[in-house]
Design a protein around this motif. Sequence first.
Motif, PDB file in Angstrom:
ATOM      1  N   PRO A  72       0.593  -1.057  -0.545  1.00 40.33           N
ATOM      2  CA  PRO A  72       0.077  -0.099  -0.372  1.00 40.33           C
ATOM      3  C   PRO A  72       0.705   0.876  -0.127  1.00 40.33           C
ATOM      4  O   PRO A  72       0.445   2.369  -0.313  1.00 40.33           O
ATOM      5  N   HIS A  73       1.916   1.488   1.188  1.00 39.63           N
ATOM      6  CA  HIS A  73       2.859   2.653   0.920  1.00 39.63           C
ATOM      7  C   HIS A  73       2.719   2.944  -0.701  1.00 39.63           C
ATOM      8  O   HIS A  73       4.225   3.822  -1.372  1.00 39.63           O
ATOM      9  N   ASP A 102      -5.928   8.862   7.525  1.00 39.67           N
ATOM     10  CA  ASP A 102      -6.537   8.019   7.134  1.00 39.67           C
ATOM     11  C   ASP A 102      -6.437   6.639   7.625  1.00 39.67           C
ATOM     12  O   ASP A 102      -7.072   5.539   8.220  1.00 39.67           O
ATOM     13  N   ARG A 103      -4.918   6.005   7.537  1.00 39.93           N
ATOM     14  CA  ARG A 103      -4.593   4.745   7.741  1.00 39.93           C
ATOM     15  C   ARG A 103      -3.035   4.430   8.350  1.00 39.93           C
ATOM     16  O   ARG A 103      -2.332   5.313   7.882  1.00 39.93           O
ATOM     17  N   SER A 105      -0.865   2.817   9.762  1.00 40.85           N
ATOM     18  CA  SER A 105      -0.169   1.969   9.168  1.00 40.85           C
ATOM     19  C   SER A 105       0.620   2.781   8.063  1.00 40.85           C
ATOM     20  O   SER A 105       1.795   1.959   7.993  1.00 40.85           O
ATOM     21  N   LEU A 106       0.264   3.711   7.535  1.00 42.34           N
ATOM     22  CA  LEU A 106       1.371   4.213   6.657  1.00 42.34           C
ATOM     23  C   LEU A 106       1.897   5.443   7.237  1.00 42.34           C
ATOM     24  O   LEU A 106       3.325   5.828   6.797  1.00 42.34           O
TER      25      LEU A 106
END
Length: 151
Positions: A72-73, A102-103, A105-106
Motif C-alpha cells: 500500500p505504501h 486515514d491509515r 499504518s502508513l
Amino acid sequence: MKHSTTPQTRRGRGPARRIGRSLALVLPVVLVLSGTLAVTRVNWSGDSSSPVLAAADASASKASSRTAAPAPHEVLRDRLLTELQEEDPGTALTHLQEAVDDRPSLARHCADIARSLGRAAVRVYGPTRAQSYARPVCDTSFASGVLAAHG
C-alpha cells in the motif's frame, strides 16, 4: 591364590560384537534403498497429479501472487509522484498527510515517501521552487529530500 590359565579376553565372540557387525553391513544397504525410493517418488515430469506436489504448487503460486501486488505504501508513493508531476508538490503533500491520517499504518513510511516527493520536486520544479512547497508533513522529510536532490 590361583590364577586361571585361560585368557579372559573375547575376540569378537560376544553378542554386542555380532550385532554391531550386522548393523555395519545392513545399515548402508537400508539407507541407499530408502534414498532410492525417495527419489523415485519425486514427480520429475512436472505433472502435478500428486496431492503433495499440488499443494506445494498452490502455495508457490499464492506466494508469487503476494509478491506481485505492490504494498500500500508503494501504491501511495507512485500515486503521489504522478500527482506531483500533474499538479504540484503542495497537493501531493496534502494528500500524503490525509492518507497517513486515514491509515495510521502508513505513518512509518511517511518520511520515505516525503523524501521521494522532495527529490522528484527538484527534478520537476528545480531546487528553489521545490523548497517553496515544503511544509511539516512527516517532520521535515520533504525538505531533506529537496536538499538531497540539490546537494
